[in-house]
Scaffold this motif. Structure first.
Motif, mmCIF file in Angstrom:
data_model
loop_
_atom_site.group_PDB
_atom_site.id
_atom_site.type_symbol
_atom_site.label_atom_id
_atom_site.label_comp_id
_atom_site.label_asym_id
_atom_site.label_seq_id
_atom_site.Cartn_x
_atom_site.Cartn_y
_atom_site.Cartn_z
ATOM 1 N N ALA A 198 0.845 -1.197 0.000
ATOM 2 C CA ALA A 198 0.000 0.000 0.000
ATOM 3 C C ALA A 198 0.878 1.244 0.000
ATOM 4 O O ALA A 198 2.030 1.216 0.443
ATOM 5 N N ALA A 199 0.323 2.344 -0.495
ATOM 6 C CA ALA A 199 1.068 3.607 -0.508
ATOM 7 C C ALA A 199 1.444 4.034 0.905
ATOM 8 O O ALA A 199 2.553 4.549 1.140
ATOM 9 N N GLU A 200 0.535 3.817 1.869
ATOM 10 C CA GLU A 200 0.825 4.176 3.264
ATOM 11 C C GLU A 200 2.020 3.397 3.805
ATOM 12 O O GLU A 200 2.855 3.934 4.534
ATOM 13 N N SER A 201 2.112 2.125 3.425
ATOM 14 C CA SER A 201 3.229 1.304 3.883
ATOM 15 C C SER A 201 4.546 1.770 3.279
ATOM 16 O O SER A 201 5.572 1.853 3.961
ATOM 17 N N MET A 202 4.524 2.092 1.997
ATOM 18 C CA MET A 202 5.736 2.609 1.351
ATOM 19 C C MET A 202 6.154 3.931 1.973
ATOM 20 O O MET A 202 7.352 4.165 2.215
ATOM 21 N N ALA A 203 5.187 4.800 2.254
ATOM 22 C CA ALA A 203 5.491 6.088 2.877
ATOM 23 C C ALA A 203 6.137 5.887 4.247
ATOM 24 O O ALA A 203 7.108 6.567 4.599
ATOM 25 N N LYS A 204 5.606 4.953 5.025
ATOM 26 C CA LYS A 204 6.175 4.671 6.341
ATOM 27 C C LYS A 204 7.599 4.146 6.223
ATOM 28 O O LYS A 204 8.489 4.556 6.975
ATOM 29 N N ARG A 205 7.821 3.237 5.300
ATOM 30 C CA ARG A 205 9.168 2.672 5.124
ATOM 31 C C ARG A 205 10.176 3.768 4.806
ATOM 32 O O ARG A 205 11.281 3.801 5.351
ATOM 33 N N TRP A 206 9.781 4.640 3.894
ATOM 34 C CA TRP A 206 10.689 5.729 3.528
ATOM 35 C C TRP A 206 10.933 6.662 4.711
ATOM 36 O O TRP A 206 12.078 6.995 5.005
ATOM 37 N N TYR A 207 9.862 7.080 5.371
ATOM 38 C CA TYR A 207 10.028 8.042 6.466
ATOM 39 C C TYR A 207 10.831 7.438 7.613
ATOM 40 O O TYR A 207 11.739 8.080 8.156
ATOM 41 N N PHE A 208 10.511 6.212 7.999
ATOM 42 C CA PHE A 208 11.238 5.563 9.089
ATOM 43 C C PHE A 208 12.719 5.417 8.738
ATOM 44 O O PHE A 208 13.598 5.613 9.589
ATOM 45 N N ALA A 209 12.997 5.064 7.479
ATOM 46 C CA ALA A 209 14.392 4.903 7.049
ATOM 47 C C ALA A 209 15.145 6.225 7.118
ATOM 48 O O ALA A 209 16.296 6.281 7.584
ATOM 49 N N TRP A 210 14.488 7.302 6.685
ATOM 50 C CA TRP A 210 15.148 8.610 6.696
ATOM 51 C C TRP A 210 15.364 9.136 8.112
ATOM 52 O O TRP A 210 16.416 9.717 8.414
ATOM 53 N N LEU A 211 14.385 8.935 8.976
ATOM 54 C CA LEU A 211 14.539 9.388 10.354
ATOM 55 C C LEU A 211 15.670 8.622 11.041
ATOM 56 O O LEU A 211 16.509 9.208 11.723
ATOM 57 N N GLY A 212 15.697 7.319 10.819
ATOM 58 C CA GLY A 212 16.772 6.509 11.397
ATOM 59 C C GLY A 212 18.132 6.886 10.842
ATOM 60 O O GLY A 212 19.118 6.983 11.585
#
Length: 200
Positions: A159-173
């Protein structure tokens, strides 16, 4: 009264938030005391407690104020007459640029406070989480639009929401690891990952 009125900024609350934001983004929440905030802002103690019941309430207000400004930046990017892929690219390019070579105050507030206050203050944790969700929702909207205009590749079974979370979590980390390692390598890695997945 009249003498004070000439030295205190017209919008005292906003001034306090902006000064506190700069100090906390540089030093962290626990390292900055109310006295330092007041001395830097040039505002008497009574004015602080007129607007904020405690330092914790002040911290919560800073986070909320930060994400209100952040939302305006997202709206500016979203309003561009470019593809959804380009909007996503511009967003992450901005993140990459401001995190390189040290801690820029525009991004450090979230990076610093995410690690510092999650277990310390429930109101501040909730404010941070609400801000994260705001950004993830915006990213998901851009991803969906990118799938619609065929500017962003659509993978199977995500889902788009899942992809968005993966990207955001990766960038924050990656931003946190970049601070710890004092190198840009973590940011370069997620930048390569994200741009590849968005079809660049």
């Amino acid at each position: 009264m009249s003498a004070n009125a000439t030295t205190i900024p017209p919008d005292t609350k906003t001034h306090l938030l902006e000064v506190g934001y700069q100090l906390i983004a540089k030093k962290g929440f626990t390292a900055v005391g109310i006295k330092q905030i007041l001395d830097t802002a040039g505002i008497p103690k009574g004015s602080f407690y007129h607007y904020f019941a405690s330092k914790e309430a002040f911290g919560e207000a800073i986070i909320t104020h930060y994400f209100e400004n952040y939302k305006m930046r997202l709206e500016t990017i979203g309003a561009q007459d470019v593809s959804s892929q380009q909007k996503l690219y511009d967003y992450f390019q901005g993140w990459y640029d401001t995190q390189q070579n040290g801690c820029d105050h525009e991004k450090c507030l979230v990076v610093k406070l995410s690690a510092e206050v999650a277990d310390m203050s429930e109101p501040m944790r909730i404010a941070l989480n609400a801000g994260y969700q705001q950004i993830i929702t915006w990213l998901a909207e851009q991803i969906k639009a990118g799938w619609s205009d065929n500017s962003v590749p659509q993978p199977d079974n995500i889902a788009a929401e899942s992809m968005a979370k993966r990207w955001y979590f990766a960038w924050l980390g990656a931003s946190l690891i970049a601070k710890i390692s004092q190198t840009n390598t973590p940011l370069a890695e997620v930048w390569q990952m994200t741009t590849t997945e968005m079809g660049r």
